[in-house]
Design a protein around this motif. Sequence first.
Motif, PDB file in Angstrom:
ATOM      1  N   MET A   1       0.851  -1.187   0.000  1.00 49.55           N
ATOM      2  CA  MET A   1       0.000   0.000   0.000  1.00 49.55           C
ATOM      3  C   MET A   1       0.886   1.236   0.000  1.00 49.55           C
ATOM      4  SD  MET A   1      -1.794   2.607   1.541  1.00 49.55           S
ATOM      5  CE  MET A   1      -2.000   2.513   3.287  1.00 49.55           C
ATOM      6  N   ALA A   2       0.508   2.271  -0.758  1.00 49.81           N
ATOM      7  CA  ALA A   2       1.335   3.472  -0.882  1.00 49.81           C
ATOM      8  C   ALA A   2       0.483   4.724  -0.775  1.00 49.81           C
ATOM      9  CB  ALA A   2       2.086   3.464  -2.222  1.00 49.81           C
ATOM     10  N   ILE A   3       1.015   5.710  -0.039  1.00 47.10           N
ATOM     11  CA  ILE A   3       0.474   7.062  -0.020  1.00 47.10           C
ATOM     12  C   ILE A   3       1.651   8.016  -0.137  1.00 47.10           C
ATOM     13  CG2 ILE A   3      -1.511   6.416   1.401  1.00 47.10           C
ATOM     14  CD1 ILE A   3      -0.139   7.787   3.764  1.00 47.10           C
ATOM     15  N   SER A   4       1.381   9.265  -0.436  1.00 49.05           N
ATOM     16  CA  SER A   4       2.482  10.223  -0.580  1.00 49.05           C
ATOM     17  C   SER A   4       1.999  11.641  -0.331  1.00 49.05           C
ATOM     18  CB  SER A   4       3.086  10.125  -1.989  1.00 49.05           C
ATOM     19  OG  SER A   4       2.195  10.655  -2.958  1.00 49.05           O
ATOM     20  N   ASP A   5       2.956  12.560  -0.359  1.00 47.28           N
ATOM     21  CA  ASP A   5       2.701  14.007  -0.378  1.00 47.28           C
ATOM     22  C   ASP A   5       1.809  14.458   0.777  1.00 47.28           C
ATOM     23  OD1 ASP A   5       3.840  15.106  -3.182  1.00 47.28           O
ATOM     24  OD2 ASP A   5       3.077  13.079  -3.433  1.00 47.28           O
ATOM     25  N   ILE A   6       2.229  14.127   1.992  1.00 53.98           N
ATOM     26  CA  ILE A   6       1.520  14.617   3.174  1.00 53.98           C
ATOM     27  C   ILE A   6       2.038  16.008   3.556  1.00 53.98           C
ATOM     28  CG2 ILE A   6       0.882  14.098   5.554  1.00 53.98           C
ATOM     29  CD1 ILE A   6       1.587  11.179   5.016  1.00 53.98           C
ATOM     30  N   HIS A   7       3.321  16.261   3.324  1.00 56.13           N
ATOM     31  CA  HIS A   7       3.949  17.554   3.590  1.00 56.13           C
ATOM     32  C   HIS A   7       3.839  17.957   5.064  1.00 56.13           C
ATOM     33  CE1 HIS A   7       4.993  18.708  -0.566  1.00 56.13           C
ATOM     34  NE2 HIS A   7       3.942  17.971  -0.887  1.00 56.13           N
ATOM     35  N   LEU A   8       4.177  17.039   5.947  1.00 55.67           N
ATOM     36  CA  LEU A   8       4.210  17.367   7.365  1.00 55.67           C
ATOM     37  C   LEU A   8       5.364  18.329   7.633  1.00 55.67           C
ATOM     38  CD1 LEU A   8       3.688  13.820   8.908  1.00 55.67           C
ATOM     39  CD2 LEU A   8       1.966  15.593   8.561  1.00 55.67           C
ATOM     40  N   CYS A   9       5.090  19.377   8.367  1.00 54.11           N
ATOM     41  CA  CYS A   9       6.116  20.360   8.701  1.00 54.11           C
ATOM     42  C   CYS A   9       5.898  20.808  10.140  1.00 54.11           C
ATOM     43  CB  CYS A   9       6.073  21.547   7.745  1.00 54.11           C
ATOM     44  SG  CYS A   9       4.477  22.395   7.706  1.00 54.11           S
ATOM     45  N   GLU A  10       6.788  21.669  10.625  1.00 50.04           N
ATOM     46  CA  GLU A  10       6.593  22.208  11.963  1.00 50.04           C
ATOM     47  C   GLU A  10       5.304  23.022  11.984  1.00 50.04           C
ATOM     48  OE1 GLU A  10      10.199  23.694  14.102  1.00 50.04           O
ATOM     49  OE2 GLU A  10      11.130  23.370  12.135  1.00 50.04           O
ATOM     50  N   GLY A  66       7.372   9.608  -0.608  1.00 55.15           N
ATOM     51  CA  GLY A  66       7.982  10.912  -0.859  1.00 55.15           C
ATOM     52  C   GLY A  66       7.145  12.102  -0.452  1.00 55.15           C
ATOM     53  N   ASP A  67       7.828  13.164  -0.067  1.00 55.88           N
ATOM     54  CA  ASP A  67       7.207  14.396   0.426  1.00 55.88           C
ATOM     55  C   ASP A  67       6.269  14.119   1.597  1.00 55.88           C
ATOM     56  OD1 ASP A  67       8.659  15.728  -1.443  1.00 55.88           O
ATOM     57  OD2 ASP A  67       6.969  16.465  -2.608  1.00 55.88           O
ATOM     58  N   ILE A  68       6.596  13.095   2.372  1.00 56.50           N
ATOM     59  CA  ILE A  68       5.877  12.855   3.620  1.00 56.50           C
ATOM     60  C   ILE A  68       6.173  14.005   4.577  1.00 56.50           C
ATOM     61  CG2 ILE A  68       5.604  11.283   5.577  1.00 56.50           C
ATOM     62  CD1 ILE A  68       4.607  10.272   2.790  1.00 56.50           C
ATOM     63  N   PHE A  69       7.415  14.455   4.562  1.00 56.90           N
ATOM     64  CA  PHE A  69       7.846  15.601   5.360  1.00 56.90           C
ATOM     65  C   PHE A  69       8.202  16.741   4.419  1.00 56.90           C
ATOM     66  CE2 PHE A  69       9.340  11.607   7.317  1.00 56.90           C
ATOM     67  CZ  PHE A  69       8.528  11.596   8.446  1.00 56.90           C
TER      68      PHE A  69
END
Length: 511
Positions: A1-10, A66-69
């Motif tokens: 299973m795959a997900i991406s691009d959550i863009h978690l940041c401070e 990718g782009d989880i963070f």
Amino acid sequence: MAISDIHLCELEPTAGLWMRYRQAPYSPDGEIAAMLDALRGEVRSGTGGSGGLSSARDELTLVLNGDIFDLDAPRVIDNESVVHDLPRTAEHAVPAMEAILRDHPIFVGAVGRVVADGHTVVFVAGNHDIQLTLPEVRDAVKRRIVDAALDARSAQGSGAPARPGEALRAALEARVVFRAWFHRTTDGVIVEHGNQYDAYCSYRYPMAPFGRKPGEIQPTMGSLVSRLLVSRMGYFNPHVDSSFMLSGFGYLAHWARYYLFSGRSLVLAFAVGALRTMVELARRRDPCRRALRRAGLRAAARETGAPLPAVAKHARLFARPAEDCLGRVARELWLDRLGLALAGILAALACLCWMPEGLAAAALLAPTLLVAYERAVPKPTLDAVWQGVNRAARLVATAHGAKAVIFGHTHSPEGSWEDGVFFGNTGSWSAAFEDIACTKPVFEARPLVWLRSEDGAAPDEPLAGGLVMWKDARFQPWRADATPSVPRKAEIARRPRPAGLRPQATAALRS
């Protein structure tokens, strides 16, 4: 299973409209945790889930593609978001990653529970979290995930045989895997973020994306734009294209509503950010070195287990980094037209002031040349960029003889079977809202790609599954009407453009 691009940041510490999409109440952590907990339950039960989507095997590989963070987002220092362009080294990346993980304990806990259940989690580096290629950053992430897994096992009262603490920790650490470029499964699935086919976000050596300074990652145009330009425009949401792809009148109205009495400058943020991006790309240009390229291919083959000839074919599909074509960068940032407009104004003034009266009409030549340039040198559309990424997926499948190729990066969920091969895009789980106040989520359904194969299946046995959506707290087959309710990149790119100049550094964002 795959997900991406959550863009978690401070998390943004204030409560106003400025960077509201970064504030805790609007984070997607809870939604992701609920989905992952439901995923664990379905895999454990082997019931098949809604529409037969889960695997009967009690074994799962969760790929965070990718782009989880988002390590290009502002840092929070002394309870204030601070725009930065700190060197992309372990010295700065580790504290930033630790701060992000500290601000998102719900996400960390949910991933930890996946690992605690005996499953594998794979982190694939994207263009906004390319620092996941650094061993120190990997160690920081693995440590927090394993701590969460140990906490989950303790809370569950695991009945597993007692083992020494170090042995248990090592077993859990082995289930947290990192990939610098792509992940290859034993049943023929290639999972990759997809930024390597986008010139604004590609790295010359994705396995070791360094520039001239040892240990310092070479910035892409997309990274520089995110840090130097977009981060200074906090009343736009970088995850929603329609928030910043405005007409000339739209930008004027946006400025009057949010900037006029705020003490912030929209024009200055764009001008300074665009110029600094151009200067930094020119200053840090690093020509291709064949020895590094060959070393990267060998490293990718070792990390993924893919045959070296297939990896070499794969690498030949990369887009050349934007730093190799600074004219294209100037075009994307509107610096070429702004420069021509300035030169035209000066030339027109010179004609009017110093040319004989009968030749003063030559002042019209400058704006005529600007219009001619605009028509003769068209700006590539976002749609063309995304089509290039999609084409690359088909070529990647050919290079590896893959049964499936899964990308992210474009934020546009896709899934199709073509001659028995699945091509998918994991879309986005970012904090995307139609309005600046964050009251209307863009996504009514969240996308994920869920593929399965039977235990002991033959190498030529086809996979099952495809693009799935998480909606109403359950997994459902993806439907065409689950697309976002605001215009996406490709749709906006096809619209006629207004005649007036407007900043459009959007193809570099990819966020």
